[in-house]
Motif scaffolding. Structure first.
Motif, PDB file in Angstrom:
ATOM      1  N   HIS A  82       0.844  -1.200   0.000  1.00  0.00           N
ATOM      2  CA  HIS A  82       0.000   0.000   0.000  1.00  0.00           C
ATOM      3  C   HIS A  82       0.874   1.243   0.000  1.00  0.00           C
ATOM      4  O   HIS A  82       2.059   1.203   0.365  1.00  0.00           O
ATOM      5  N   GLY A  83       0.266   2.354  -0.424  1.00  0.00           N
ATOM      6  CA  GLY A  83       0.957   3.629  -0.415  1.00  0.00           C
ATOM      7  C   GLY A  83       0.943   4.256   0.960  1.00  0.00           C
ATOM      8  O   GLY A  83       0.502   3.645   1.941  1.00  0.00           O
ATOM      9  N   PHE A  84       1.375   5.494   1.013  1.00  0.00           N
ATOM     10  CA  PHE A  84       1.458   6.197   2.285  1.00  0.00           C
ATOM     11  C   PHE A  84       0.460   7.352   2.317  1.00  0.00           C
ATOM     12  O   PHE A  84      -0.036   7.800   1.282  1.00  0.00           O
ATOM     13  N   LEU A 117     -13.652   3.234   7.234  1.00  0.00           N
ATOM     14  CA  LEU A 117     -14.311   3.441   5.940  1.00  0.00           C
ATOM     15  C   LEU A 117     -13.427   4.264   5.013  1.00  0.00           C
ATOM     16  O   LEU A 117     -13.358   3.987   3.813  1.00  0.00           O
ATOM     17  N   TRP A 118     -12.746   5.280   5.559  1.00  0.00           N
ATOM     18  CA  TRP A 118     -11.830   6.065   4.716  1.00  0.00           C
ATOM     19  C   TRP A 118     -10.721   5.171   4.157  1.00  0.00           C
ATOM     20  O   TRP A 118     -10.417   5.217   2.962  1.00  0.00           O
ATOM     21  N   ILE A 119     -10.118   4.364   5.012  1.00  0.00           N
ATOM     22  CA  ILE A 119      -9.034   3.487   4.560  1.00  0.00           C
ATOM     23  C   ILE A 119      -9.534   2.536   3.474  1.00  0.00           C
ATOM     24  O   ILE A 119      -8.879   2.313   2.456  1.00  0.00           O
ATOM     25  N   ALA A 120     -10.721   1.968   3.691  1.00  0.00           N
ATOM     26  CA  ALA A 120     -11.271   1.011   2.725  1.00  0.00           C
ATOM     27  C   ALA A 120     -11.629   1.678   1.402  1.00  0.00           C
ATOM     28  O   ALA A 120     -11.522   1.061   0.341  1.00  0.00           O
ATOM     29  N   SER A 121     -12.081   2.927   1.444  1.00  0.00           N
ATOM     30  CA  SER A 121     -12.520   3.604   0.221  1.00  0.00           C
ATOM     31  C   SER A 121     -11.364   4.216  -0.558  1.00  0.00           C
ATOM     32  O   SER A 121     -11.532   4.626  -1.709  1.00  0.00           O
ATOM     33  N   ALA A 122     -10.190   4.300   0.065  1.00  0.00           N
ATOM     34  CA  ALA A 122      -9.026   4.897  -0.603  1.00  0.00           C
ATOM     35  C   ALA A 122      -8.381   3.900  -1.562  1.00  0.00           C
ATOM     36  O   ALA A 122      -8.421   2.686  -1.354  1.00  0.00           O
ATOM     37  N   ASP A 123      -7.768   4.420  -2.620  1.00  0.00           N
ATOM     38  CA  ASP A 123      -7.007   3.592  -3.546  1.00  0.00           C
ATOM     39  C   ASP A 123      -5.620   3.390  -2.944  1.00  0.00           C
ATOM     40  O   ASP A 123      -4.716   4.208  -3.131  1.00  0.00           O
ATOM     41  N   TYR A 124      -5.439   2.303  -2.224  1.00  0.00           N
ATOM     42  CA  TYR A 124      -4.193   2.109  -1.483  1.00  0.00           C
ATOM     43  C   TYR A 124      -3.025   1.720  -2.384  1.00  0.00           C
ATOM     44  O   TYR A 124      -1.880   1.642  -1.923  1.00  0.00           O
ATOM     45  N   SER A 125      -3.274   1.503  -3.680  1.00  0.00           N
ATOM     46  CA  SER A 125      -2.163   1.210  -4.586  1.00  0.00           C
ATOM     47  C   SER A 125      -1.327   2.453  -4.854  1.00  0.00           C
ATOM     48  O   SER A 125      -0.198   2.365  -5.336  1.00  0.00           O
ATOM     49  N   ASN A 126      -1.887   3.632  -4.545  1.00  0.00           N
ATOM     50  CA  ASN A 126      -1.168   4.891  -4.650  1.00  0.00           C
ATOM     51  C   ASN A 126      -1.120   5.550  -3.273  1.00  0.00           C
ATOM     52  O   ASN A 126      -1.617   4.998  -2.289  1.00  0.00           O
ATOM     53  N   GLU A 127      -0.548   6.740  -3.204  1.00  0.00           N
ATOM     54  CA  GLU A 127      -0.577   7.480  -1.948  1.00  0.00           C
ATOM     55  C   GLU A 127      -2.024   7.814  -1.599  1.00  0.00           C
ATOM     56  O   GLU A 127      -2.833   8.122  -2.479  1.00  0.00           O
ATOM     57  N   MET A 128      -2.358   7.773  -0.325  1.00  0.00           N
ATOM     58  CA  MET A 128      -3.744   7.936   0.123  1.00  0.00           C
ATOM     59  C   MET A 128      -3.936   9.312   0.755  1.00  0.00           C
ATOM     60  O   MET A 128      -3.303   9.636   1.766  1.00  0.00           O
ATOM     61  N   SER A 129      -4.807  10.118   0.131  1.00  0.00           N
ATOM     62  CA  SER A 129      -5.041  11.480   0.609  1.00  0.00           C
ATOM     63  C   SER A 129      -5.973  11.471   1.812  1.00  0.00           C
ATOM     64  O   SER A 129      -6.954  10.710   1.854  1.00  0.00           O
ATOM     65  N   ASP A 194     -11.856 -11.065  -2.430  1.00  0.00           N
ATOM     66  CA  ASP A 194     -10.794 -11.989  -2.839  1.00  0.00           C
ATOM     67  C   ASP A 194      -9.631 -11.235  -3.482  1.00  0.00           C
ATOM     68  O   ASP A 194      -8.477 -11.661  -3.375  1.00  0.00           O
ATOM     69  N   GLY A 195      -9.944 -10.120  -4.157  1.00  0.00           N
ATOM     70  CA  GLY A 195      -8.909  -9.324  -4.796  1.00  0.00           C
ATOM     71  C   GLY A 195      -8.426  -8.164  -3.957  1.00  0.00           C
ATOM     72  O   GLY A 195      -7.699  -7.308  -4.463  1.00  0.00           O
ATOM     73  N   TYR A 196      -8.839  -8.117  -2.681  1.00  0.00           N
ATOM     74  CA  TYR A 196      -8.470  -7.038  -1.750  1.00  0.00           C
ATOM     75  C   TYR A 196      -8.851  -5.658  -2.304  1.00  0.00           C
ATOM     76  O   TYR A 196      -8.174  -4.667  -2.039  1.00  0.00           O
ATOM     77  N   ASN A 197      -9.932  -5.617  -3.064  1.00  0.00           N
ATOM     78  CA  ASN A 197     -10.375  -4.358  -3.665  1.00  0.00           C
ATOM     79  C   ASN A 197     -11.439  -3.731  -2.770  1.00  0.00           C
ATOM     80  O   ASN A 197     -12.630  -3.779  -3.053  1.00  0.00           O
ATOM     81  N   MET A 198     -10.997  -3.145  -1.668  1.00  0.00           N
ATOM     82  CA  MET A 198     -11.923  -2.590  -0.688  1.00  0.00           C
ATOM     83  C   MET A 198     -12.693  -1.399  -1.235  1.00  0.00           C
ATOM     84  O   MET A 198     -13.872  -1.207  -0.924  1.00  0.00           O
ATOM     85  N   ALA A 199     -12.022  -0.584  -2.048  1.00  0.00           N
ATOM     86  CA  ALA A 199     -12.689   0.602  -2.588  1.00  0.00           C
ATOM     87  C   ALA A 199     -13.892   0.216  -3.445  1.00  0.00           C
ATOM     88  O   ALA A 199     -14.936   0.882  -3.416  1.00  0.00           O
ATOM     89  N   GLU A 200     -13.768  -0.866  -4.205  1.00  0.00           N
ATOM     90  CA  GLU A 200     -14.898  -1.321  -5.025  1.00  0.00           C
ATOM     91  C   GLU A 200     -16.046  -1.789  -4.141  1.00  0.00           C
ATOM     92  O   GLU A 200     -17.222  -1.531  -4.450  1.00  0.00           O
TER      93      GLU A 200
END
Length: 417
Positions: A82-84, A117-129, A194-200
């Motif tokens: 994950h990003g920072f 919810l914020w963590i789950a909705s963020a795109d963690y593959s990049n930096e998380m605002s 299964d794909g760890y895609n929490m944002a979806e």
């Protein structure tokens, strides 16, 4: 072995008393933790190693190298990075810049589930605002999810699944359809987890609550829930669908909104044991059979017509011809084949459209046309529908016939909506 013995008796702080020549590299130290934590205790590898993106050259790599050297295999099945966290301007959060937001402050102000919810909705593959505005948006999203759950639970008051649950094949058609939609959603949520895609998952949940439930199903079924006799089939059918959705919804959100799911679990009707986190997927959902009287494709067509009705009524409301959709009578013109399929539903289509009376007539066309006109029928003070039989009962001069039946008789019958 000598160092291992010292750590076994003195703990990991034994490293502090050793000189630099006797101290192992920190990455080797952390990289071999899989031997004690996993292999010696459980004899297995990890399902997932989770860390920041900087660990590809750190812990992930040292674990891989030592695992292959010792056991001839990687100590993990998957790596997830994950990003920072950065602020709304993309700057790394730090004490020197003073742009950090402490997790404890978020939890004290908004609750732990808003943070989750914020963590789950963020795109963690990049930096998380992260910012106060972003947290506010997540709080609004959480409110939507929570209010949906509260509506479901509120309308399940007095519902005992052991006594009142209707079989899927005996449900009112709209109720069976929403269970089908929930089943479709659950399949997508399974794949996303299964794909760890929490944002979806978050987006799927919000869309289901806002569109399928909030703007459609819950709005349409209010009439049955509030006007029909408590133990009538139409009301119990709606409650059965809501029970299935509530059971599934609690499990869907549990990995993300853990505290909320725990709270919901305690209010769901029926006997249950343990904790929601120890349950599996809810198995009460099922797809609509293709040969159902109204299958999924049929509902897609009807919901498209519902959108047409809304577009026709919008200018009528704007110019003052009607106040609410219940004050408009709808005419649907369609091909002979389509009209023949919809005509048996005509008396109940007004509930789907939340409108006045609906007529379906055949026309020499392959398209569907919708027209509307203001009703001249009187308004029932109980259900607010405009009906020709309002006042036909001397004992209840302000009620329509179905409300009189729902109050004093056996109650109306609903098959479709």
């Amino acid at each position: 072995m000598r160092l291992a013995a010292r750590v076994a008796t003195e703990g990991v702080e034994a490293w502090q008393s050793e000189g630099p020549r006797r101290t192992l590299d920190v990455w080797f130290d952390s990289g071999v933790t899989h031997q004690l934590v996993l292999m010696q205790r459980y004899g297995r590898t990890a399902d997932v190693y989770l860390e920041g993106s900087d660990q590809h050259r750190g812990w992930f790599q040292s674990s891989l190298l030592t695992g292959v050297a010792i056991d001839k295999r990687a100590p993990y099945k998957q790596c997830l990075t994950h990003g920072f966290t950065v602020d709304e301007h993309g700057r790394k959060m730090s004490k020197s810049l003073g742009n950090g937001i402490e997790p404890q402050d978020i939890m004290n102000k908004l609750g732990a589930d808003i943070l989750r919810l914020w963590i789950a909705s963020a795109d963690y593959s990049n930096e998380m605002s992260l910012s106060q505005e972003i947290l506010k948006r997540n709080a609004d999203a959480y409110r939507r999810l929570r209010n949906t759950a509260r509506f479901l639970l509120g309308n399940l008051d007095g519902f005992d699944p052991a006594q009142h649950l209707r079989p899927l094949d005996q449900m009112v058609a709209l109720d069976r359809w929403i269970v089908h939609r929930a089943w479709e959603l659950q399949e997508k949520i399974k794949a996303a987890y299964d794909g760890y895609n929490m944002a979806e998952i978050v987006q799927l949940l919000l869309n289901f609550c806002s569109v399928d439930l909030g703007s459609l199903y819950l709005d349409v079924t209010k009439d049955r829930l509030y006007t029909m006799p408590p133990d009538s089939h139409g009301r119990r059918s709606a409650q059965s669908a809501m029970y299935h959705i509530a059971e599934a919804f609690t499990r869907w959100v549990a990995p993300i909104l853990t505290f909320t799911a725990d709270e919901l679990w305690g209010y769901l009707p029926g006997e249950r044991a343990g904790h929601v986190l120890f349950t599996t997927w809810y198995d009460g959902l099922a797809p609509l059979p293709a040969d159902a009287q109204l299958n999924a494709a049929d509902f897609d067509q009807l919901l498209a017509v519902r959108e047409q009705v809304a577009k026709v009524l919008e200018p009528m409301r704007a110019n003052g011809a009607i106040g609410a959709a219940l004050e408009a009578e709808i005419t649907i013109a369609a091909s002979e084949e389509q009209a023949a399929k919809w005509q048996p539903l005509a008396d109940e289509l007004r509930f789907l459209f939340i409108s006045g009376d609906v007529q379906v007539r055949p026309a020499p066309t392959d398209e569907v046309f919708v027209s509307a006109q203001p009703t001249t029928k009187a308004k029932c003070v109980r259900c607010w529908h405009h009906r020709a039989d309002v006042g036909s009962n001397a004992d209840h001069p302000e009620l329509c016939g179905r409300c009189v039946s729902n109050i004093t008789g056996t109650g109306e019958l609903r098959s479709w909506f």
